[in-house]
Scaffold this motif. Structure first.
Motif, PDB file in Angstrom:
ATOM      1  N   PHE A 409       0.864  -1.181   0.000  1.00 16.71           N
ATOM      2  CA  PHE A 409       0.000   0.000   0.000  1.00 16.71           C
ATOM      3  C   PHE A 409       0.904   1.236   0.000  1.00 16.71           C
ATOM      4  O   PHE A 409       1.537   1.561   1.001  1.00 16.71           O
ATOM      5  CB  PHE A 409      -0.898  -0.014   1.235  1.00 16.71           C
ATOM      6  N   ASP A 410       0.965   1.953  -1.151  1.00 20.49           N
ATOM      7  CA  ASP A 410       1.846   3.109  -1.291  1.00 20.49           C
ATOM      8  C   ASP A 410       1.038   4.386  -1.528  1.00 20.49           C
ATOM      9  O   ASP A 410      -0.101   4.342  -2.027  1.00 20.49           O
ATOM     10  CB  ASP A 410       2.811   2.918  -2.462  1.00 20.49           C
ATOM     11  N   CYS A 411       1.623   5.510  -1.203  1.00 19.95           N
ATOM     12  CA  CYS A 411       1.000   6.825  -1.423  1.00 19.95           C
ATOM     13  C   CYS A 411       1.996   7.755  -2.080  1.00 19.95           C
ATOM     14  O   CYS A 411       3.196   7.712  -1.773  1.00 19.95           O
ATOM     15  CB  CYS A 411       0.529   7.437  -0.108  1.00 19.95           C
ATOM     16  N   ALA A 412       1.504   8.611  -3.007  1.00 18.48           N
ATOM     17  CA  ALA A 412       2.334   9.628  -3.655  1.00 18.48           C
ATOM     18  C   ALA A 412       1.528  10.921  -3.675  1.00 18.48           C
ATOM     19  O   ALA A 412       0.670  11.118  -4.543  1.00 18.48           O
ATOM     20  CB  ALA A 412       2.709   9.191  -5.068  1.00 18.48           C
ATOM     21  N   PHE A 413       1.788  11.773  -2.667  1.00 25.99           N
ATOM     22  CA  PHE A 413       0.975  12.973  -2.493  1.00 25.99           C
ATOM     23  C   PHE A 413       1.670  14.194  -3.094  1.00 25.99           C
ATOM     24  O   PHE A 413       2.884  14.369  -2.964  1.00 25.99           O
ATOM     25  CB  PHE A 413       0.708  13.233  -1.010  1.00 25.99           C
ATOM     26  N   ASP A 414       0.859  15.039  -3.750  1.00 26.25           N
ATOM     27  CA  ASP A 414       1.340  16.324  -4.257  1.00 26.25           C
ATOM     28  C   ASP A 414       1.104  17.352  -3.157  1.00 26.25           C
ATOM     29  O   ASP A 414      -0.044  17.697  -2.845  1.00 26.25           O
ATOM     30  CB  ASP A 414       0.573  16.703  -5.539  1.00 26.25           C
ATOM     31  N   ASN A 415       2.195  17.836  -2.559  1.00 23.79           N
ATOM     32  CA  ASN A 415       2.057  18.747  -1.426  1.00 23.79           C
ATOM     33  C   ASN A 415       1.633  20.162  -1.833  1.00 23.79           C
ATOM     34  O   ASN A 415       1.412  21.013  -0.968  1.00 23.79           O
ATOM     35  CB  ASN A 415       3.384  18.816  -0.655  1.00 23.79           C
ATOM     36  N   THR A 416       1.510  20.407  -3.161  1.00 22.75           N
ATOM     37  CA  THR A 416       1.101  21.749  -3.618  1.00 22.75           C
ATOM     38  C   THR A 416      -0.407  21.848  -3.856  1.00 22.75           C
ATOM     39  O   THR A 416      -0.894  22.922  -4.243  1.00 22.75           O
ATOM     40  CB  THR A 416       1.828  22.116  -4.913  1.00 22.75           C
ATOM     41  N   ILE A 417      -1.133  20.753  -3.667  1.00 24.06           N
ATOM     42  CA  ILE A 417      -2.584  20.814  -3.935  1.00 24.06           C
ATOM     43  C   ILE A 417      -3.245  21.760  -2.947  1.00 24.06           C
ATOM     44  O   ILE A 417      -2.832  21.850  -1.780  1.00 24.06           O
ATOM     45  CB  ILE A 417      -3.236  19.417  -3.884  1.00 24.06           C
ATOM     46  N   PRO A 418      -4.302  22.454  -3.389  1.00 17.13           N
ATOM     47  CA  PRO A 418      -4.948  23.429  -2.500  1.00 17.13           C
ATOM     48  C   PRO A 418      -5.872  22.741  -1.495  1.00 17.13           C
ATOM     49  O   PRO A 418      -6.314  21.607  -1.686  1.00 17.13           O
ATOM     50  CB  PRO A 418      -5.749  24.294  -3.471  1.00 17.13           C
ATOM     51  N   THR A 419      -6.140  23.442  -0.437  1.00 14.88           N
ATOM     52  CA  THR A 419      -7.162  22.994   0.509  1.00 14.88           C
ATOM     53  C   THR A 419      -8.530  23.153  -0.150  1.00 14.88           C
ATOM     54  O   THR A 419      -8.790  24.142  -0.836  1.00 14.88           O
ATOM     55  CB  THR A 419      -7.110  23.845   1.790  1.00 14.88           C
ATOM     56  N   ILE A 420      -9.407  22.173   0.038  1.00 14.55           N
ATOM     57  CA  ILE A 420     -10.736  22.260  -0.549  1.00 14.55           C
ATOM     58  C   ILE A 420     -11.766  22.455   0.558  1.00 14.55           C
ATOM     59  O   ILE A 420     -11.484  22.234   1.744  1.00 14.55           O
ATOM     60  CB  ILE A 420     -11.076  21.010  -1.381  1.00 14.55           C
ATOM     61  N   ILE A 421     -12.971  22.872   0.168  1.00 16.17           N
ATOM     62  CA  ILE A 421     -14.067  23.045   1.118  1.00 16.17           C
ATOM     63  C   ILE A 421     -15.004  21.859   0.975  1.00 16.17           C
ATOM     64  O   ILE A 421     -15.522  21.586  -0.109  1.00 16.17           O
ATOM     65  CB  ILE A 421     -14.828  24.355   0.860  1.00 16.17           C
ATOM     66  N   GLY A 422     -15.199  21.137   2.062  1.00 12.19           N
ATOM     67  CA  GLY A 422     -16.068  19.975   2.022  1.00 12.19           C
ATOM     68  C   GLY A 422     -16.309  19.417   3.404  1.00 12.19           C
ATOM     69  O   GLY A 422     -15.837  19.942   4.423  1.00 12.19           O
ATOM     70  N   ASP A 423     -17.048  18.307   3.460  1.00 10.38           N
ATOM     71  CA  ASP A 423     -17.332  17.617   4.716  1.00 10.38           C
ATOM     72  C   ASP A 423     -16.243  16.559   4.904  1.00 10.38           C
ATOM     73  O   ASP A 423     -16.217  15.556   4.165  1.00 10.38           O
ATOM     74  CB  ASP A 423     -18.715  16.976   4.659  1.00 10.38           C
ATOM     75  N   PRO A 424     -15.325  16.738   5.878  1.00  8.84           N
ATOM     76  CA  PRO A 424     -14.211  15.799   6.017  1.00  8.84           C
ATOM     77  C   PRO A 424     -14.660  14.380   6.339  1.00  8.84           C
ATOM     78  O   PRO A 424     -14.033  13.421   5.878  1.00  8.84           O
ATOM     79  CB  PRO A 424     -13.388  16.405   7.159  1.00  8.84           C
ATOM     80  N   VAL A 425     -15.718  14.223   7.099  1.00  5.99           N
ATOM     81  CA  VAL A 425     -16.196  12.882   7.461  1.00  5.99           C
ATOM     82  C   VAL A 425     -16.721  12.162   6.225  1.00  5.99           C
ATOM     83  O   VAL A 425     -16.406  10.983   5.984  1.00  5.99           O
ATOM     84  CB  VAL A 425     -17.285  12.970   8.544  1.00  5.99           C
ATOM     85  N   ARG A 426     -17.535  12.889   5.415  1.00  7.23           N
ATOM     86  CA  ARG A 426     -18.107  12.268   4.217  1.00  7.23           C
ATOM     87  C   ARG A 426     -17.015  11.984   3.183  1.00  7.23           C
ATOM     88  O   ARG A 426     -17.027  10.928   2.534  1.00  7.23           O
ATOM     89  CB  ARG A 426     -19.175  13.187   3.609  1.00  7.23           C
ATOM     90  N   LEU A 427     -16.078  12.907   3.012  1.00  6.50           N
ATOM     91  CA  LEU A 427     -14.989  12.673   2.067  1.00  6.50           C
ATOM     92  C   LEU A 427     -14.118  11.503   2.494  1.00  6.50           C
ATOM     93  O   LEU A 427     -13.681  10.695   1.651  1.00  6.50           O
ATOM     94  CB  LEU A 427     -14.139  13.939   1.925  1.00  6.50           C
ATOM     95  N   SER A 428     -13.882  11.376   3.778  1.00  5.97           N
ATOM     96  CA  SER A 428     -13.113  10.238   4.293  1.00  5.97           C
ATOM     97  C   SER A 428     -13.857   8.933   4.017  1.00  5.97           C
ATOM     98  O   SER A 428     -13.254   7.927   3.636  1.00  5.97           O
ATOM     99  CB  SER A 428     -12.877  10.405   5.800  1.00  5.97           C
TER     100      SER A 428
END
Length: 534
Positions: A409-428
Motif C-alpha cells: 500500500f503506497d502513497c504519492a501525495f502532491d504537497n502543492t494541492i490546494p485545501t478544498i471546502i467539504g465535509d471531512p467525514v463524508r470525504l473520508s
C-alpha cells in the motif's frame, strides 16, 4: 345633289375621339354642321364627311325619326348588332331592343320633352342573342324648337359586365374561403370599428358578419375593449406587424379564450383609411392538449418511479436478506457450538466468529444508513479539508489489513494541492470505500497506490490497484446499488460502497471516472473542485 369635299374641323374630331367626351351634344354639334345655317350662309356638310366622322366613333350611333325608325347608323352599330346598314334602316328601335316595352317607354318620355339619363338595357343581336349596353338618347329639335329626330349612342358593356361578374365571383369565393377558415380574420379602423370580419370573428362577440361591420368592441360589451383599442393604436403608430403569442380574450359571455394573434397595419383598398388587420388562432385546445400531455407524462413518470421503487425495494429485500442470512446463520451455528463446547479455546474461537459476523451486519447497516442519508440530502458540515492529511489517516487505518493480506500500500501525495471546502467525514468515507474496493479485488502480492494532484480549478485523487479488473460489460453497472461483479458473492462486500462514494463526491460537485482492464487492475479517479456547491 352633288357632293363637295369638305373635312370636319380637326379639334371637333379630336374631341369626339377622346374617351369619355363623346355624348349627344357632340353628335348634335356635328349634325348642326351637317344641316347648315341659311341665316349665316353656312352650307351643309357632305354626307361622306359626316359618315367619316361617325365611323371613327367606338360606340354605336343611331339617328331615328320620330316614329322610332333608324335613318342613320355608323360602322360600330353594324359590328355590334350584326346587321348591314341597309338592314338597320328597316328596323325600329323596338326591334333592336331586348326590352321593347322599356324602349317604347323611353321614346314616349323623350317625345314628351323629358330628359332621360343614361340607361342600362339589353339589346338583341341579329342572331337573337341578348347583350348588355349603356344607352344615351336625346331628342333633337330644329331651329323653330320643333322635334326633329332622336339621336342615340349605344355602348356594349358585355366585357364590363363580365369583369364585374368575375370580381363578384372572386369576392364571393374569397368570402367563402375566409368564412371557412377557423381562424378569426378581421380588421378595425383607427376608431376601433370593424371594417372586415369573417364568421368566426363575428361569432366570438355574438354577432354576424353583416351586423359587426361599423361597430366596436365596446358595442358588444367586450371586457378588454379599451386595452384592445390601445394595442391597435400602438400598431398603427409603430407601423410594423406584431405577433402576440398568447393573447387572452374574454368574450361578452365571460368565457376565456387564448389566441395567438398577428396584427398588421394596412390601408383599406380604395381609401386613405388606416386599419389593423388581425388574424387570431384559438390556441386554447392546444394549451389544453399540452396540459393533458404534461399530466399524462407526470402520471407516467410517477408510475415509472413507483415501479422502479418497487423493483429497488424488491432487490433490496432480496440482497439484504442474503447479506443478513449468511452472517446470522454463522452466528447461530457459532452460538450453538459455543453452548455445547466445554473447551475454552474452542469457545473463544466460536465467540470470535460470531463477533465477526455481528460486525459484518453492523457494517451493512451502516452502509444502508449512509445511503439513506445521502438520498435524503442531509446537510454536510463543510469546512477546509487537507486531502493529503485525510488520506494519510486512511493509510494508517488500512495498514494492518494490507500487512495481513500481503498487499503493498503506497502513497504519492502532491504537497502543492490546494485545501478544498467539504465535509471531512463524508470525504473520508468516500475515499475509504474506494480503497476498500481496491483491496478486496487485489490478491496477495499485489499493490494499491494512492496519488493526489492539482488540476484545473481543484484536485484529483487516484486509487490504482493491480487486482482482477472489471469486464467492459460490467463497467456501466459498478455504481448501481447492490450490484456486484461477483454474482456468486465469494468476495466480501454488499454492493453499496461504490454508490456511496459516488453520491458523496457528486454532492461535493465532483465526479468519479474509471479505467479498468481485466487481469490488469483498475484506476478510480476522483475529481473535486476547490469549493464545492452548497
Amino acid at each position: 345633289m352633288g357632293e363637295i369635299t369638305l373635312h370636319l374641323p380637326d379639334q371637333l374630331i379630336e374631341r369626339a375621339q377622346q374617351a369619355g367626351l363623346l355624348n349627344t351634344e357632340t353628335i348634335a354639334e356635328v349634325l348642326s354642321l351637317a344641316l347648315g345655317d341659311e341665316a349665316s350662309g353656312v352650307p351643309p356638310l357632305p354626307i361622306r364627311s359626316i359618315r367619316s366622322f361617325f365611323d371613327q366613333i367606338h360606340d354605336a350611333v343611331f339617328l331615328l325619326d320620330l316614329n322610332g325608325r333608324h335613318f342613320a347608323a355608323n360602322e360600330r352599330a353594324v359590328d355590334m348588332f350584326g346587321y348591314t346598314v341597309e338592314e338597320i334602316y328597316t328596323k325600329s328601335a323596338l326591334e333592336l331592343s331586348g326590352e321593347p316595352e322599356a324602349t317604347d317607354n323611353v321614346m314616349g318620355r323623350l317625345l314628351a320633352g323629358e330628359h332621360v339619363p343614361m340607361l342600362k338595357r339589353w339589346m338583341r343581336h341579329k342572331s337573337g342573342a341578348l347583350f348588355p349596353v349603356e344607352v344615351t338618347a336625346q331628342l333633337v329639335r330644329d331651329s323653330e324648337g320643333k322635334p326633329a329626330y332622336i339621336q342615340s349612342i349605344v355602348r356594349d358593356i358585355t366585357e364590363h359586365i363580365q369583369s364585374e361578374q368575375r370580381i363578384r365571383d372572386a369576392e364571393s369565393l374569397l368570402r367563402t374561403i375566409i368564412n371557412a377558415v377557423p381562424n378569426h380574420i378581421f380588421a378595425r379602423d383607427g376608431e376601433g370599428r370593424y371594417v372586415i370580419a369573417n364568421e368566426a370573428a363575428a361569432q366570438i362577440v355574438g354577432s354576424t358578419v353583416d351586423e359587426i361591420i361599423g361597430k366596436t368592441d365596446f358595442d358588444f360589451g367586450v371586457p378588454a375593449a379599451a386595452q384592445i383599442r390601445a394595442e391597435d393604436a400602438d400598431v398603427l403608430r409603430v407601423g410594423e406587424p406584431r405577433t402576440i403569442l398568447e393573447d387572452e380574450f374574454i368574450d361578452p359571455r365571460g368565457e376565456r379564450h387564448l389566441y395567438s394573434t398577428t396584427k398588421v397595419p394596412i390601408k383599406l383598398p380604395g381609401t386613405n383609411i388606416d386599419a389593423v388587420l388581425c388574424v387570431s388562432t384559438d390556441i386554447s385546445p392546444l394549451k389544453q392538449m399540452q396540459a393533458d400531455l404534461h399530466e399524462a407524462v407526470r402520471q407516467a413518470y410517477a408510475l415509472e418511479t413507483e415501479r422502479q421503487r418497487v423493483t429497488i425495494l424488491a432487490k433490496f429485500i432480496q440482497d439484504t436478506s442474503h447479506e443478513f442470512r449468511t452472517p446470522l446463520s454463522i452466528i447461530g451455528t457459532s452460538v450453538y457450538l459455543l453452548r455445547r463446547s466445554s473447551d475454552e479455546a474452542r469457545r473463544d474461537d466460536h465467540a470470535r466468529v460470531a463477533n465477526d459476523q455481528i460486525n459484518r451486519i453492523t457494517r451493512l447497516l451502516d452502509h444502508l444508513q449512509a445511503m439513506a442519508e445521502l438520498d435524503a440530502d442531509v446537510d454536510f458540515h463543510r469546512q477546509a479539508v487537507n486531502i493529503n492529511h485525510l488520506l494519510r489517516d486512511l493509510r494508517s487505518h488500512f495498514a494492518a489489513l494490507c500487512e495481513r493480506r500481503e498487499i503493498r500500500f503506497d502513497c504519492a501525495f502532491d504537497n502543492t494541492i490546494p485545501t478544498i471546502i467539504g465535509d471531512p467525514v463524508r470525504l473520508s468515507e468516500a475515499c475509504s470505500q474506494l480503497i476498500d474496493n481496491a483491496l478486496r479485488h487485489t490478491d496477495s502480492g499485489g499493490s494499491v497506490v494512492i496519488t493526489t494532484a492539482r488540476n484545473h480549478g481543484g484536485i484529483s485523487i487516484e486509487v490504482r490497484d493491480t487486482g482482477v479488473g472489471i469486464h467492459p460489460d460490467a463497467l456501466p453497472h459498478i455504481f448501481d446499488r447492490f450490484w456486484r461483479q461477483d454474482e456468486a458473492r465469494t468476495t466480501p462486500g454488499f454492493g453499496l460502497g461504490l454508490p456511496i462514494a459516488q453520491r458523496i463526491i457528486e454532492r461535493h460537485g465532483g465526479k468519479i471516472t474509471v479505467d479498468s482492464r481485466v487481469d490488469a487492475g483498475s484506476v478510480f479517479t476522483v475529481h473535486l473542485p476547490s469549493v464545492s456547491p452548497e
